[in-house]
Write a protein that holds these residues in place. Sequence first.
Motif, PDB file in Angstrom:
ATOM      1  N   VAL A   1       0.725  -0.986  -0.197  1.00 20.18           N
ATOM      2  CA  VAL A   1       0.018  -0.013   0.117  1.00 20.18           C
ATOM      3  C   VAL A   1       0.874   0.969  -0.183  1.00 20.18           C
ATOM      4  CG1 VAL A   1      -1.458   1.302   1.399  1.00 20.18           C
ATOM      5  CG2 VAL A   1      -2.026  -1.103   0.847  1.00 20.18           C
ATOM      6  N   ILE A   2       1.942   1.244   0.874  1.00 15.49           N
ATOM      7  CA  ILE A   2       2.871   2.436   0.730  1.00 15.49           C
ATOM      8  C   ILE A   2       3.441   2.600  -0.544  1.00 15.49           C
ATOM      9  CG2 ILE A   2       4.937   3.415   1.709  1.00 15.49           C
ATOM     10  CD1 ILE A   2       4.131   1.848   4.461  1.00 15.49           C
ATOM     11  N   GLY A   3       4.098   1.371  -1.059  1.00 12.36           N
ATOM     12  CA  GLY A   3       4.692   1.648  -2.222  1.00 12.36           C
ATOM     13  C   GLY A   3       3.748   1.996  -3.489  1.00 12.36           C
ATOM     14  N   GLY A   4       2.249   1.705  -3.370  1.00 12.93           N
ATOM     15  CA  GLY A   4       1.249   2.053  -4.500  1.00 12.93           C
ATOM     16  C   GLY A   4       1.126   3.560  -4.321  1.00 12.93           C
ATOM     17  N   TYR A   5       1.175   4.056  -3.042  1.00 10.06           N
ATOM     18  CA  TYR A   5       1.054   5.519  -2.835  1.00 10.06           C
ATOM     19  C   TYR A   5       2.307   6.332  -3.352  1.00 10.06           C
ATOM     20  CZ  TYR A   5       0.749  10.053  -0.461  1.00 10.06           C
ATOM     21  OH  TYR A   5       0.815  11.231  -0.207  1.00 10.06           O
ATOM     22  N   GLN A   6       3.509   5.741  -3.139  1.00 10.02           N
ATOM     23  CA  GLN A   6       4.652   6.397  -3.627  1.00 10.02           C
ATOM     24  C   GLN A   6       4.950   6.370  -5.194  1.00 10.02           C
ATOM     25  OE1 GLN A   6       6.755   8.286  -1.890  1.00 10.02           O
ATOM     26  NE2 GLN A   6       5.661   7.595   0.257  1.00 10.02           N
ATOM     27  N   SER A   7       4.351   5.429  -5.637  1.00  9.99           N
ATOM     28  CA  SER A   7       4.397   5.057  -7.274  1.00  9.99           C
ATOM     29  C   SER A   7       3.431   5.983  -7.873  1.00  9.99           C
ATOM     30  CB  SER A   7       4.205   3.851  -7.611  1.00  9.99           C
ATOM     31  OG  SER A   7       2.923   3.222  -6.965  1.00  9.99           O
ATOM     32  N   LEU A   8       2.458   6.719  -7.404  1.00  6.00           N
ATOM     33  CA  LEU A   8       1.617   7.645  -8.068  1.00  6.00           C
ATOM     34  C   LEU A   8       2.326   8.800  -8.518  1.00  6.00           C
ATOM     35  CD1 LEU A   8      -1.304   7.627  -5.499  1.00  6.00           C
ATOM     36  CD2 LEU A   8      -1.301   6.496  -7.679  1.00  6.00           C
ATOM     37  N   ASP A   9       1.723   9.420  -9.702  1.00  3.09           N
ATOM     38  CA  ASP A   9       2.275  10.780 -10.214  1.00  3.09           C
ATOM     39  C   ASP A   9       2.105  11.773  -9.172  1.00  3.09           C
ATOM     40  OD1 ASP A   9       2.878   9.363 -12.441  1.00  3.09           O
ATOM     41  OD2 ASP A   9       1.088  10.048 -13.511  1.00  3.09           O
ATOM     42  N   GLU A  10       2.827  12.707  -9.165  1.00  4.93           N
ATOM     43  CA  GLU A  10       2.836  14.007  -8.409  1.00  4.93           C
ATOM     44  C   GLU A  10       1.230  14.708  -8.405  1.00  4.93           C
ATOM     45  OE1 GLU A  10       4.759  14.992  -5.819  1.00  4.93           O
ATOM     46  OE2 GLU A  10       6.283  13.231  -6.341  1.00  4.93           O
ATOM     47  N   ASN A  11       0.866  14.610  -9.624  1.00  7.85           N
ATOM     48  CA  ASN A  11      -0.647  15.302  -9.733  1.00  7.85           C
ATOM     49  C   ASN A  11      -1.586  14.334  -9.010  1.00  7.85           C
ATOM     50  OD1 ASN A  11       0.396  17.373 -11.154  1.00  7.85           O
ATOM     51  ND2 ASN A  11       0.312  16.077 -13.177  1.00  7.85           N
ATOM     52  N   ASP A  12      -1.441  13.112  -9.097  1.00  5.89           N
ATOM     53  CA  ASP A  12      -2.441  12.260  -8.530  1.00  5.89           C
ATOM     54  C   ASP A  12      -2.101  12.232  -6.926  1.00  5.89           C
ATOM     55  OD1 ASP A  12      -3.347  11.560 -11.026  1.00  5.89           O
ATOM     56  OD2 ASP A  12      -2.262   9.706 -11.515  1.00  5.89           O
ATOM     57  N   LYS A  13      -0.837  12.019  -6.782  1.00  8.24           N
ATOM     58  CA  LYS A  13      -0.588  11.875  -5.219  1.00  8.24           C
ATOM     59  C   LYS A  13      -1.248  12.976  -4.312  1.00  8.24           C
ATOM     60  CE  LYS A  13       3.662  10.361  -4.419  1.00  8.24           C
ATOM     61  NZ  LYS A  13       5.184  10.346  -4.206  1.00  8.24           N
ATOM     62  N   GLN A  14      -1.594  14.080  -4.951  1.00 10.88           N
ATOM     63  CA  GLN A  14      -1.780  15.285  -4.194  1.00 10.88           C
ATOM     64  C   GLN A  14      -3.351  15.148  -3.714  1.00 10.88           C
ATOM     65  OE1 GLN A  14      -1.251  19.056  -6.160  1.00 10.88           O
ATOM     66  NE2 GLN A  14      -2.435  18.314  -8.178  1.00 10.88           N
ATOM     67  N   PHE A  15      -3.970  14.085  -4.285  1.00 10.59           N
ATOM     68  CA  PHE A  15      -5.429  14.094  -3.991  1.00 10.59           C
ATOM     69  C   PHE A  15      -5.434  13.053  -2.799  1.00 10.59           C
ATOM     70  CE2 PHE A  15      -5.628  15.098  -8.613  1.00 10.59           C
ATOM     71  CZ  PHE A  15      -6.491  16.342  -8.457  1.00 10.59           C
ATOM     72  N   PHE A  16      -4.605  12.609  -2.322  1.00 10.11           N
ATOM     73  CA  PHE A  16      -4.663  11.394  -1.290  1.00 10.11           C
ATOM     74  C   PHE A  16      -3.861  11.930  -0.224  1.00 10.11           C
ATOM     75  CE2 PHE A  16      -5.393   8.911  -5.169  1.00 10.11           C
ATOM     76  CZ  PHE A  16      -6.792   8.147  -4.777  1.00 10.11           C
ATOM     77  N   ALA A  17      -3.997  11.349   1.010  1.00 12.49           N
ATOM     78  CA  ALA A  17      -3.255  11.471   2.143  1.00 12.49           C
ATOM     79  C   ALA A  17      -2.947  10.208   2.896  1.00 12.49           C
ATOM     80  CB  ALA A  17      -3.931  12.653   3.241  1.00 12.49           C
ATOM     81  N   LEU A  18      -1.691   9.893   3.302  1.00  7.29           N
ATOM     82  CA  LEU A  18      -1.306   8.649   3.731  1.00  7.29           C
ATOM     83  C   LEU A  18      -0.849   8.945   5.133  1.00  7.29           C
ATOM     84  CD1 LEU A  18      -1.404   5.556   3.066  1.00  7.29           C
ATOM     85  CD2 LEU A  18       1.051   6.066   2.351  1.00  7.29           C
TER      86      LEU A  18
END
Length: 406
Positions: A365-382
């Motif tokens: 799960v942590i790896g999936g969050y880190q592999s997101l693009d910067e644009n997509d990652k800003q929509f999530f909070a881990l």
Amino acid sequence: MSQVLVQAGTRLLNALGRHSDLIMHAYVNGSVKEADFSRKVLEQLVQLGVLWRPDPQSPLRLKNAVRALLEGSLQDERNRTINTNITASLASLRTLAEHYKESLHYNRFNEAHAHMTDLTEHVYQLTESLTNSVRVLFSRINNEFGYVSSVEAKIRENELAQGQVSDLLQQLESFHFDELSELAGSNRELRHLLVVALQQSFSKAAQELSVVQARLLDLLGRFREFQGRTRLLKGFLLHMEQQPDFTPGNYPTLSQVPVLFNQAESVLEAAAADVNQVAHEGDYQMIVSTLTDIHRRKPDENAHKAAQEIEVTAQSSVSLEKDPIHVAVDDYFCDVIDSGQPKSALEYFEERELKFDKEVWIYQVIGGYQSLDENDKQFFALDASGQPDAVYTGNFYINDVTLGLR
């Protein structure tokens, strides 16, 4: 008057010879144990100016002149006394030179001879003092200030010696030999003393003092390096005493290596010729002109033969399938998006009854969050949840992670 002076000097030297044990005992220990010696002998040495008592409660000590005599004669490494009062000696030389010239002018040859004797004594005493000062500095440097034990004390002794060198150089600058030459005039003996002897001695002393100054700076750098290493070692020993279970980590496996261990030299960057550089056009032409052997492709001997038929068959398709745990992570992200509510990874793991290892699932799960693009990652909070290590500070153990929308 001269006979009285000779007799007083003889008594002093005889006393120094008879009581040499007492004098060396005072020189080595710093004071005299009065109970070990005769009271009459001590009073006699006090009257002769060999011993003195600073105050009624203090023990007897050697006079400074006697101590300086022993330090200079024995070349004691503890000798740190350097006479830098050259300006006063210069004033005395000028006064004696004027006395000598005046006595010659009025034909008082006996007085002139006495003044010349005093002037000669002062000149050679000054040159001897300079030579002794340089010798003392060199002996302390060659011994690396061995009369003190700690590095901090050596640094202080080094700074003291540098100050003495600076004072000596400043005092030497106060001598203007053109003025001394004008003072000596046409008198051959005065010119020999005030110009020739002094200038030779001073030029040699100035050269040696410059060497001393350079070596002192070099020694100071070494002492500073020793001091830094000593402090680092003491800090490490203190750390090992406070944390005896400490073991160094495997630093080569880290992505961010500490500066202390990152001592590898930088790799040269890739380089390529720039054919668009006009300044190198002449070099390129010279290189091309030296190429005399041009390899051409050999003609195909079977080119006249008919082309063979090529059988084209359907290629087997390659299917790219995701790993099941990757699919589960994607579903977890989609579930958070659909619900719009934060949800922990283990909570989703229990709801879907997944068969993976829990630790592997959290890592994925942590790896999936880190592999997101910067644009997509800003929509999530881990957010990670866990507790710090009970023994080692700075270590945090993650038990679960919670994914939500920003």
